[in-house]
Design a protein around this motif. Structure first.
Motif, PDB file in Angstrom:
ATOM      1  N   ALA A 108       0.829  -1.219   0.000  1.00  0.00           N
ATOM      2  CA  ALA A 108       0.000   0.000   0.000  1.00  0.00           C
ATOM      3  C   ALA A 108       0.858   1.262   0.000  1.00  0.00           C
ATOM      4  O   ALA A 108       0.467   2.285  -0.569  1.00  0.00           O
ATOM      5  CB  ALA A 108      -0.939  -0.008   1.208  1.00  0.00           C
ATOM      6  N   TYR A 111       1.808   1.533  -3.676  1.00  0.00           N
ATOM      7  CA  TYR A 111       0.656   1.650  -4.562  1.00  0.00           C
ATOM      8  C   TYR A 111      -0.082   2.970  -4.368  1.00  0.00           C
ATOM      9  O   TYR A 111      -0.450   3.652  -5.334  1.00  0.00           O
ATOM     10  CB  TYR A 111      -0.300   0.480  -4.332  1.00  0.00           C
ATOM     11  N   LEU A 112      -0.313   3.357  -3.107  1.00  0.00           N
ATOM     12  CA  LEU A 112      -1.065   4.577  -2.822  1.00  0.00           C
ATOM     13  C   LEU A 112      -0.161   5.802  -2.718  1.00  0.00           C
ATOM     14  O   LEU A 112      -0.658   6.935  -2.685  1.00  0.00           O
ATOM     15  CB  LEU A 112      -1.850   4.412  -1.508  1.00  0.00           C
ATOM     16  N   GLN A 297     -13.763   4.985  -3.641  1.00  0.00           N
ATOM     17  CA  GLN A 297     -12.543   4.258  -3.279  1.00  0.00           C
ATOM     18  C   GLN A 297     -12.548   2.830  -3.837  1.00  0.00           C
ATOM     19  O   GLN A 297     -11.679   2.035  -3.484  1.00  0.00           O
ATOM     20  CB  GLN A 297     -12.421   4.192  -1.745  1.00  0.00           C
ATOM     21  N   HIS A 300      -9.254   1.514  -5.656  1.00  0.00           N
ATOM     22  CA  HIS A 300      -8.165   1.264  -4.710  1.00  0.00           C
ATOM     23  C   HIS A 300      -8.480   0.051  -3.831  1.00  0.00           C
ATOM     24  O   HIS A 300      -7.613  -0.794  -3.584  1.00  0.00           O
ATOM     25  CB  HIS A 300      -7.946   2.491  -3.823  1.00  0.00           C
ATOM     26  N   VAL A 303      -7.954  -3.294  -5.657  1.00  0.00           N
ATOM     27  CA  VAL A 303      -6.532  -3.662  -5.798  1.00  0.00           C
ATOM     28  C   VAL A 303      -5.982  -4.140  -4.453  1.00  0.00           C
ATOM     29  O   VAL A 303      -5.278  -5.157  -4.379  1.00  0.00           O
ATOM     30  CB  VAL A 303      -5.713  -2.467  -6.325  1.00  0.00           C
ATOM     31  N   ILE A 304      -6.321  -3.413  -3.379  1.00  0.00           N
ATOM     32  CA  ILE A 304      -5.830  -3.780  -2.042  1.00  0.00           C
ATOM     33  C   ILE A 304      -6.406  -5.134  -1.611  1.00  0.00           C
ATOM     34  O   ILE A 304      -5.694  -5.993  -1.087  1.00  0.00           O
ATOM     35  CB  ILE A 304      -6.187  -2.670  -1.033  1.00  0.00           C
ATOM     36  N   VAL A 365     -12.046   2.607   2.726  1.00  0.00           N
ATOM     37  CA  VAL A 365     -11.285   1.514   2.108  1.00  0.00           C
ATOM     38  C   VAL A 365     -11.513   0.212   2.866  1.00  0.00           C
ATOM     39  O   VAL A 365     -11.727  -0.851   2.266  1.00  0.00           O
ATOM     40  CB  VAL A 365      -9.779   1.856   2.057  1.00  0.00           C
TER      41      VAL A 365
END
Length: 578
Positions: A108, A111-112, A297, A300, A303-304, A365
């Motif tokens: 994360a 990625y973020l 969100q 995201h 993907v997470i 999230v």
């Protein structure tokens, strides 16, 4: 008064609609928990307009509900479950959580593009499995799982909350008060959480169990006493900075394993309380979130969630319990059933209450990851169990089971069985089922046909669809039930266990000689099959455990009341049969 009645009306209506929606959810193969979440979101400010954003109340409801759910889960957890899977479950609940959080946090961060502390906090929030989701979905999956797999998953979910809470608390401290959050303080917090939770849970569980055995109450009060006692221990443990979740779970375990008149008849009541707790909790949590925030969100979160499900969780499981006699398929299934539920959402409230920057993002999230976990993993639990060979053939069992308590520790078991077509019982006299020596102490209690009691005489024959009640100990009920099952289902057992039954004390060499097996150099012909299974699976074999001798499969078919192997199934490969 009008406002109060409107509140009652709304809450009752939401609960009623949630229960009805759960039936539709079950038919669609979706986890029932999603139905409660969905109704809450639908009733929220972007649905029917109920505005609710009080995180303190939501946290209070969630904590209370989780305590009730863990108490109920503990009541249904046998000590045998700990003997089967305590060590691997503890490793999963500690190292497994740490590894999942570390891997997901690292991913994360890149990625973020977030600060590593915030990324780790987000990972810690969703890093642990959820007891409410695991207990509910595994026990209502409709498939009979290998006992070691089910025990591992249930114990992990019941024991990993302290580690998740610790990680979230430490990371919040590192963000808000970095100077006061040291390694020493973290270790002290861990010792307090685990040590005091264990101490309060075991001590209070023993005390409450023995008190229930001695005190005389009206039947309806026993469930209230167990629930209030569990919540009392939960609160006291939290006040002393121990893990209330661990404590209340252990209280349930000790009370549930002390069989007496006080505990046995309250399970249905506690089950109802646990369902009510789940429904209310997920409704309230659903009211907190707005669908537009989740959709914002969504990319995201997808993907997470994908990284967590397909990378972080499998690697954590593999490194944690590869050394505990699990096969590759078993590791894959345990990895897949890493369900997220109410616990991550509850943990996501903590940053909001502590004023963490971007806390709303963390909450949205986490909520989206939970929904994706329930949708992706929760809906595929039975399918994947069958695909990976984790499912055992259905075991004949009583239609219903009751106990009549004649004293605090003296009971009579009543078991009912439905006569299946093509069973041994069909066209037989009810007394014929008790002729075997093992069932000589069984007594016919009632024969029911078309919802009417039938008088049994010398010429009475049971018909398909009849329900027969016998006075019979619970320990013999499953074996007795085989007489009422369709004999054609025996073919499914043969296909899984094999065509022949072998005793566990048979020597490997004797088996090889009898069936023409070729033993490898590493196989001692003088050893018993039971000792081979102990070496491969430890001292806790379960039904479905399997070893290969040459091309022959030998599978644990049945255990006795002491959990020793009673019978093994021998499956001969087709090429040998020709």
């Amino acid at each position: 008064m009008t406002t109060l009645n409107m509140l009652f009306l709304v809450m009752a209506l939401l609960l009623f609609v949630s229960v009805i929606a759960s039936r539709l959810s079950a038919r669609l193969g979706m986890p029932l928990l999603l139905a409660f979440l969905g109704v809450g979101m639908l009733a929220g400010e972007e649905g029917f307009g109920i505005q609710f954003s009080n995180y303190n109340i939501a946290n209070l409801v969630s904590q209370l509900a989780l305590a009730i759910i863990l108490l109920d889960g503990g009541l249904r957890t046998q000590f045998e479950t700990f003997r089967i899977a305590l060590k691997p479950a503890l490793v999963l609940a500690s190292w497994g959580v740490l590894a999942s959080v570390g891997l997901l946090g690292l991913f994360a961060t890149f990625y973020l593009g977030a600060d590593w502390k915030m990324a780790l906090l987000m990972a810690a929030i969703v890093g642990s499995t959820d007891a409410a989701a695991v207990f509910s979905l595994l026990r209502n999956s409709g498939v009979r799982l290998n006992a070691r797999i089910q025990a591992t998953l249930e114990l992990e979910s019941g024991l990993n909350d302290p580690m998740a809470i610790l990680l979230v608390s430490v990371l919040i401290g590192m963000i808000m008060q970095p100077a006061e959050t040291t390694l020493a303080s973290t270790l002290l917090m861990l010792l307090k959480q685990m040590g005091l939770g264990l101490l309060f849970g075991v001590a209070a569980g023993h005390a409450l169990a023995h008190l229930l055995a001695k005190i005389k109450l009206a039947e309806g009060l026993y469930a209230i006493m167990i629930a209030s006692g569990g919540l009392l221990v939960f609160a006291v443990s939290n006040l002393f900075e121990g893990s209330g979740f661990l404590a209340v779970y252990l209280v349930g375990v000790f009370v549930g394993n002390l069989r007496n008149a006080a505990t046995q008849h309250v399970l249905n009541v506690m089950d109802g309380l646990a369902w009510l707790a789940q429904a209310v909790m997920f409704l309230v949590l659903g009211l907190l979130v707005t669908p537009s925030s989740l959709l914002g969100q969504g990319a995201h979160a997808l993907v997470i969630a994908a990284f967590l499900i397909f990378v972080a969780r499998p690697l954590a499981v593999y490194t944690a319990i590869k050394w505990f006699h699990y096969s590759g398929k078993e590791l894959a299934y345990i990895s897949w059933v890493g369900l997220r539920g109410a616990v991550p959402i509850t943990l996501a409230i903590m940053p909001l209450m502590n004023g963490i920057p971007q806390a709303q993002l963390l909450f949205d999230v986490a909520f989206a990851v939970v929904i994706l976990s329930l949708l992706i993993q929760g809906t595929t639990i039975p399918f994947l169990a069958r695909k990976l060979g984790m499912v055992l053939p259905p075991k004949p069992e009583p239609l219903d089971s009751r106990e009549i308590w004649l004293g605090n520790h003296l009971s009579v078991g009543l078991q009912s069985f439905q006569v299946a077509p093509n069973s041994q019982a069909e066209n037989s006299h009810p007394y014929a089922m008790t002729r075997l020596n093992d069932f000589a102490d069984a007594r016919l209690f009632a024969l029911i046909r078309h919802n009417e009691t039938i008088t049994v005489n010398m010429t009475t024959q049971m018909q398909a669809g009849d329900v027969v009640w016998y006075v019979l100990p619970q320990s013999k009920a499953d074996e007795f039930a085989t007489q009422f099952a369709d004999v054609r289902k025996h073919q499914d057992e043969q296909q899984f266990y094999g065509e022949f039954v072998v005793k566990p004390d048979a020597k490997v060499g004797e088996l090889a000689f009898a069936y023409g097996l070729k033993l490898g150099d590493d196989m001692d012909a003088t050893r018993s099959l039971a000792s081979v299974f102990r070496e491969r699976f430890g001292d806790v074999p379960v039904a479905g455990d399997r070893i290969l001798i040459g091309d022959f499969q030998i599978t644990v078919k049945e255990l006795d009341e002491h959990s020793y192997i009673k019978w093994l199934g021998l499956k001969i490969p087709n090429k040998k049969q020709k």
